[in-house]
Design an enzyme around this catalytic site. Structure first.
Site, PDB file in Angstrom:
ATOM      1  N   HIS A  51       0.805  -1.231   0.000  1.00  0.00           N
ATOM      2  CA  HIS A  51       0.000   0.000   0.000  1.00  0.00           C
ATOM      3  C   HIS A  51       0.833   1.273   0.000  1.00  0.00           C
ATOM      4  O   HIS A  51       0.277   2.361   0.138  1.00  0.00           O
ATOM      5  CB  HIS A  51      -0.929   0.037   1.207  1.00  0.00           C
ATOM      6  CG  HIS A  51      -2.008  -0.995   1.171  1.00  0.00           C
ATOM      7  ND1 HIS A  51      -3.257  -0.750   0.645  1.00  0.00           N
ATOM      8  CD2 HIS A  51      -2.020  -2.286   1.576  1.00  0.00           C
ATOM      9  CE1 HIS A  51      -3.999  -1.836   0.754  1.00  0.00           C
ATOM     10  NE2 HIS A  51      -3.268  -2.783   1.303  1.00  0.00           N
TER      11      HIS A  51
ATOM     12  N   LYS B  24      -8.233  14.222   4.701  1.00  0.00           N
ATOM     13  CA  LYS B  24      -7.337  13.065   4.724  1.00  0.00           C
ATOM     14  C   LYS B  24      -6.380  13.267   5.883  1.00  0.00           C
ATOM     15  O   LYS B  24      -6.345  14.355   6.470  1.00  0.00           O
ATOM     16  CB  LYS B  24      -6.555  12.944   3.412  1.00  0.00           C
ATOM     17  CG  LYS B  24      -5.932  14.273   2.946  1.00  0.00           C
ATOM     18  CD  LYS B  24      -5.254  14.158   1.601  1.00  0.00           C
ATOM     19  CE  LYS B  24      -6.205  14.283   0.441  1.00  0.00           C
ATOM     20  NZ  LYS B  24      -6.481  13.034  -0.263  1.00  0.00           N
ATOM     21  N   ARG B  25      -5.599  12.215   6.210  1.00  0.00           N
ATOM     22  CA  ARG B  25      -4.582  12.386   7.247  1.00  0.00           C
ATOM     23  C   ARG B  25      -3.656  13.537   6.870  1.00  0.00           C
ATOM     24  O   ARG B  25      -3.428  13.790   5.685  1.00  0.00           O
ATOM     25  CB  ARG B  25      -3.758  11.097   7.396  1.00  0.00           C
ATOM     26  CG  ARG B  25      -4.521   9.969   8.029  1.00  0.00           C
ATOM     27  CD  ARG B  25      -5.020  10.338   9.401  1.00  0.00           C
ATOM     28  NE  ARG B  25      -3.912  10.515  10.308  1.00  0.00           N
ATOM     29  CZ  ARG B  25      -3.549   9.645  11.250  1.00  0.00           C
ATOM     30  NH1 ARG B  25      -4.252   8.558  11.441  1.00  0.00           N
ATOM     31  NH2 ARG B  25      -2.508   9.866  12.028  1.00  0.00           N
TER      32      ARG B  25
ATOM     33  N   LYS C  11       1.114  14.610   1.405  1.00  0.00           N
ATOM     34  CA  LYS C  11      -0.236  14.949   0.924  1.00  0.00           C
ATOM     35  C   LYS C  11      -0.370  16.451   0.680  1.00  0.00           C
ATOM     36  O   LYS C  11      -1.339  16.921   0.105  1.00  0.00           O
ATOM     37  CB  LYS C  11      -1.291  14.461   1.919  1.00  0.00           C
ATOM     38  CG  LYS C  11      -1.327  12.943   2.062  1.00  0.00           C
ATOM     39  CD  LYS C  11      -2.409  12.506   3.047  1.00  0.00           C
ATOM     40  CE  LYS C  11      -2.356  11.031   3.390  1.00  0.00           C
ATOM     41  NZ  LYS C  11      -2.961  10.163   2.383  1.00  0.00           N
TER      42      LYS C  11
ATOM     43  N   THR D  65      -8.314   7.021  -1.612  1.00  0.00           N
ATOM     44  CA  THR D  65      -9.676   6.536  -1.821  1.00  0.00           C
ATOM     45  C   THR D  65     -10.679   7.665  -1.580  1.00  0.00           C
ATOM     46  O   THR D  65     -11.795   7.609  -2.088  1.00  0.00           O
ATOM     47  CB  THR D  65      -9.988   5.344  -0.896  1.00  0.00           C
ATOM     48  OG1 THR D  65      -9.476   5.643   0.404  1.00  0.00           O
ATOM     49  CG2 THR D  65      -9.348   4.081  -1.398  1.00  0.00           C
TER      50      THR D  65
ATOM     51  N   LYS E 162     -14.359   8.759  -3.393  1.00  0.00           N
ATOM     52  CA  LYS E 162     -15.623   9.048  -2.689  1.00  0.00           C
ATOM     53  C   LYS E 162     -16.152  10.415  -3.105  1.00  0.00           C
ATOM     54  O   LYS E 162     -17.356  10.614  -3.265  1.00  0.00           O
ATOM     55  CB  LYS E 162     -15.404   9.017  -1.179  1.00  0.00           C
ATOM     56  CG  LYS E 162     -15.069   7.639  -0.662  1.00  0.00           C
ATOM     57  CD  LYS E 162     -14.523   7.670   0.761  1.00  0.00           C
ATOM     58  CE  LYS E 162     -13.793   6.376   1.057  1.00  0.00           C
ATOM     59  NZ  LYS E 162     -12.868   6.479   2.193  1.00  0.00           N
TER      60      LYS E 162
HETATM   61  C1  B1H Z   1      -1.583   3.460   3.257  1.00  0.00           C
HETATM   62  C2  B1H Z   1      -0.386   2.994   4.985  1.00  0.00           C
HETATM   63  C3  B1H Z   1       0.115   2.924   6.321  1.00  0.00           C
HETATM   64  N1  B1H Z   1      -0.500   2.813   2.850  1.00  0.00           N
HETATM   65  C4  B1H Z   1       1.798   2.198   7.877  1.00  0.00           C
HETATM   66  N2  B1H Z   1       0.239   2.534   3.946  1.00  0.00           N
HETATM   67  C5  B1H Z   1       1.132   2.847   8.891  1.00  0.00           C
HETATM   68  C6  B1H Z   1       1.299   2.233   6.594  1.00  0.00           C
HETATM   69  O1  B1H Z   1       1.270   3.669  11.056  1.00  0.00           O
HETATM   70  N3  B1H Z   1       1.644   2.834  10.196  1.00  0.00           N
HETATM   71  O2  B1H Z   1       2.520   2.002  10.511  1.00  0.00           O
HETATM   72  C7  B1H Z   1      -0.041   3.534   8.627  1.00  0.00           C
HETATM   73  C8  B1H Z   1      -0.541   3.573   7.339  1.00  0.00           C
HETATM   74  N4  B1H Z   1      -1.511   3.573   4.590  1.00  0.00           N
HETATM   75  C9  B1H Z   1      -2.663   3.977   2.384  1.00  0.00           C
HETATM   76  O3  B1H Z   1      -3.429   2.883   1.878  1.00  0.00           O
HETATM   77  C10 B1H Z   1      -2.110   4.741   1.180  1.00  0.00           C
HETATM   78  O4  B1H Z   1      -1.338   5.822   1.636  1.00  0.00           O
HETATM   79  C11 B1H Z   1      -3.263   5.247   0.325  1.00  0.00           C
HETATM   80  O5  B1H Z   1      -2.770   5.876  -0.825  1.00  0.00           O
HETATM   81  C12 B1H Z   1      -4.151   4.071  -0.089  1.00  0.00           C
HETATM   82  O6  B1H Z   1      -5.294   4.558  -0.741  1.00  0.00           O
HETATM   83  C13 B1H Z   1      -4.571   3.292   1.139  1.00  0.00           C
HETATM   84  C14 B1H Z   1      -5.362   2.054   0.774  1.00  0.00           C
HETATM   85  O7  B1H Z   1      -4.689   1.291  -0.185  1.00  0.00           O
END
Ligand code: B1H
Length: 756
Positions: A298, A489-490, A495, A597, A601
């Site tokens: 991701h 978004k976060r 971003k 995503t 939406k």
């Molecule tokens: C996304 C994360 C994520 N990708 C580690 N990776 C985290 C990885 O705290 N952590 O350890 C937290 C979050 N989140 C998101 O996934 C992407 O940034 C988005 O672009 C994508 O739409 C979403 C779903 O695929």
């Protein structure tokens, strides 16, 4: 908005009985997918249930009898705080679409007692308040603990062995066809720790999502992984199947690397408990593993790609886990060198699981899984061509793309009842809610002026609702005839909420310099949380809150512009904000957002995207074309080339454009009434050893300003705007999570979609 507690309980009880019935009727006779995710973000269970109950369900009558408005009901319903952002929300969308498509999947996750914090604004800053989403006894009304399905997970070695009981609690999701899937959120039960080991260390496993303490985090990941593997094996054997049948009974989906420890855990259990004494034990175990796991990536952000020190794994988990990882690494090197003479030793080295004492989780996943996918076309392309190029060259068949999707039932049909009715009226039935490809038929109405007018009316009503909410929550007046320009978004540097801010400062200067500055009045509306330890992101929040004050309190500027930051953005707020949006800000630096995503939406509700060619924006652009979207900024290959060559100089852009320079200088010259030197340094000097302006904010500024000019000019032509807005809705069917789940079934899980 407060509802009588007794009535609320009555409705909940009725819903709970309904859910109970669904869960009792669930059958697991075919191959099942366990989607293992550290986070999920389903939002209100009341909303998720009501949205898929047919109109003749007795609950609707009950709501009417008790005179309860379901929107109030939803806003008063605490959300399970088990997620943090898009990754978690995607998991919930997958669950909803699987329930609808009758796909046997369940989500395995942890049941965090305190979820991600609740965001409060105090003195112009984000303050994190712990989010207690359960009742005073720690229970959640819509969950069903299943102690008989508990598993014991073991940590440590020798005299320090600790055993922790993990108990799944089921949170149901009903689909549109009346089927149900569950999220099994595991909580810690009994802990057996030897004298001298503090059991509290293990109690923390279900305390908090992505907790800062790395030791606890590793325990969390292992607890979830081990629970899942043990459940799958138990269920396979309970059916009377052989252990070799595991891949026919289960697909274990590693959602991002957080559940990668399932791989050595499965190998360990197979070798030590099921295949003992067999001369070909490793080969059999490896064969089972390589037919069981799939992995979805991701993100390509280096800081999010997990690496764990081998010594931590060896010390804290059963020592056999470390041994399995070492063995995977050894065999992998043997295989890769033998089979890939075309690859350089540097390429082979880059694929290693263990490098400098660190375990590269993604590498282990890719080598083991039979399927590896990215979450948008451009993301998968970057993975194959760059980040994971060596893997792709060595095992190209494993790789595929499954572009993300979102549930239309929640984010269109339920969140925007006015639009739902209009679409249903135009298309002659509501079958589009199940078959989202039908939305395309709306194209026939894009030029119809009466449809355009209805469309704009619906939007206007939604804008008034959001304005009323913002007034109530933040005390800010937003006139509903302003353009609603929304970034939700976060908060993350990639971003680029900071780019949005610099543009607001720029407009502020323009309006003050020239009171006749021609501008369609615009409200810049934000929502999102910053991780509590992420200093720059928290500074961005402080900056937006500062801009709120400066802009809204200035009598001249506020005639043309307002700023508002919705506090504690979450799924329920999203449902309120998305239908009210004119302009969807999707402005990440090209190549950084895997998919996004929220972009989908918003498009789905007719917002026009102002964005870069990043993540799924690329595919939105493929659908709606130049007229349906406002593009700006560097392309991914340009960004990647600057990064590779180190030849981007943020000072060039800064010095060249006096208006930009002024906006940047205002971060530190006191004119905003506060100092933002860290953000200033980020742009011009680089922070934490990174290059200056690592996300190309200054580089993209001019092009962003120009895109905004186009937006405002275009907004002056309501009929044109409405036309493009309708086209956006019509072309959003591709971004339905039903389509995504269908693709996962075909390409990844290898199971039929829907009843055969
Ligand atoms: C996304 C994360 C994520 N990708 C580690 N990776 C985290 C990885 O705290 N952590 O350890 C937290 C979050 N989140 C998101 O996934 C992407 O940034 C988005 O672009 C994508 O739409 C979403 C779903 O695929």
């Amino acid at each position: 908005m407060t509802i009588d507690q007794k009535l609320l309980l009555e409705v909940r009880e009725a819903l709970r009985n309904r859910l109970d019935e669904y869960i009792r009727n669930m059958k697991f006779d075919s191959k099942q997918v366990l989607y293992v995710s550290m986070e999920t973000m389903p939002g209100s269970t009341i909303a998720n249930t009501l949205m898929n109950l047919p109109e003749d369900d007795p609950i609707w009558q009950k709501l009417q009898d008790l005179n309860i408005n379901y929107e109030d009901l939803v806003l008063s319903d605490p959300e399970p705080a088990l997620g943090n952002g898009g990754l978690g929300r995607l998991t919930a969308c997958i669950a909803e679409s699987c329930a609808t498509g009758d796909v046997p999947l369940s989500v395995n996750t942890l049941r965090y007692r305190t979820g991600l914090f609740r965001q409060k604004f105090v003195n112009g800053e984000q303050v994190e308040v712990s989010d207690i989403w359960c009742d005073s006894s720690g229970n959640y009304f819509f969950e069903f603990p299943l102690p008989q399905a508990a598993q014991r997970v073991e940590f440590g070695n020798g005299n320090n062995k600790v055993s922790v009981e993990m108990i799944p609690c089921l949170i149901p999701q009903i689909g549109a066809g009346g089927r149900c899937v569950v999220t099994a959120a595991c909580k810690v039960g009994e802990i057996n720790a030897p004298y001298g080991v503090d059991p509290e260390l293990y109690r923390r496993i279900d305390e908090q999502l992505y907790c800062e303490d790395q030791f606890t985090r590793l325990r969390q990941e292992y607890a979830l992984s081990s629970f899942t593997v043990k459940s799958a094996i138990r269920s396979c054997l309970a059916k009377g199947h052989r252990i070799e049948d595991l891949p026919n009974d289960f697909c274990l989906h590693i959602n991002d690397t957080h559940a990668s420890l399932m791989i050595p855990e499965l190998l360990r259990i197979l070798l030590d408990e099921h295949l003992q004494g067999r001369y070909d034990a490793w080969d059999v175990a490896w064969d089972i593993a390589t037919r069981t796991f799939v992995y979805t990536n991701h993100t390509i952000m280096a800081e999010a790609l997990e690496k764990w020190p081998l010594w931590m794994i060896e010390q804290m988990l059963p020592y056999r886990i470390g041994q399995m990882i070492i063995e995977i690494d050894r065999r992998m090197m043997e295989r890769l060198t033998r089979d890939n003479p075309q690859l350089t030793s540097k390429q082979i080295e880059s694929m290693r699981v263990i490098q400098d004492g660190m375990v590269h989780m993604a590498n282990m996943d890719i080598f083991t899984a039979y399927s590896v996918n990215g979450v948008a076309k451009i993301h998968t392309q970057i993975l194959c061509q760059r980040e994971l190029n060596a893997f792709w060259l060595a095992m190209p068949k494993k790789f595929c793309n499954v572009t993300n999707g979102v549930t239309l039932r929640k984010f269109l049909a339920f969140a925007n009842p006015g639009l739902r009715e209009l679409i249903t009226k135009l298309l002659g039935s509501d079958t589009w809610i199940r078959d989202t490809t039908k939305l395309r038929e709306l194209l026939d109405y894009a030029d119809d002026s009466s449809v355009q007018a209805s469309f704009l009316e619906i939007r206007h009503a939604e804008k008034e609702e959001l304005a009323a909410f913002i007034k109530e929550q933040r005390g800010i007046d937003i006139p509903s005839d302003f353009i609603f320009d929304v970034q939700i978004k976060r908060i993350h540097m990639y971003k680029r909420q900071l780019l949005n801010c610099l543009h607001i400062i720029y407009l502020y200067n323009q309006i003050l310099n020239d009171p006749d500055f021609d501008m369609v009045p615009t409200a810049f509306i934000f929502g999102g949380k910053a991780a509590s330890s992420y200093r720059q992101a928290k500074d961005v929040i402080r900056l937006i809150l500062r801009l709120e004050k400066i802009v809204n309190e200035n009598p001249i500027v506020s005639r043309k512009m307002r700023v508002a930051f919705v506090e504690n953005y979450n799924v329920s707020k999203a449902m309120l904000m998305i239908p009210a949006t004119d302009v969807s800000e999707q402005i990440s630096t090209a190549s950084t957002e895997a998919s996004g995503t929220g972009n989908m939406k918003l498009m789905l509700n007719g917002a026009l995207t102002l964005g870069t060619l990043d993540g799924a924006n690329v595919e939105i652009y493929e659908e709606v074309g130049d007229k349906g979207m406002f593009l700006f900024g560097l392309h991914a290959d340009e960004v990647l080339s600057y990064q590779a060559n180190g030849n981007y100089c943020s000072w060039d852009a800064y010095k060249k454009n006096p208006e930009l320079k002024k906006a940047v200088d205002m971060l530190v010259d006191g004119s905003l009434g506060d100092n933002f030197s860290e953000l200033y340094n980020e742009l011009l000097y680089g922070e934490y050893g990174n290059a200056p302006d690592r996300f190309f904010v200054l580089k993209d500024f001019e092009s962003y300003v120009k895109a905004h000019r186009h937006v405002r000019a275009f907004y002056k032509k309501p009929s044109e705007w409405a036309k493009q807005s309708i086209r956006n809705v019509a072309l959003a069917g591709r971004f339905s999570s039903d389509r995504m789940v269908r693709e996962y079934c075909e390409k990844v899980w290898k199971i039929p979609y829907g009843k055969v």
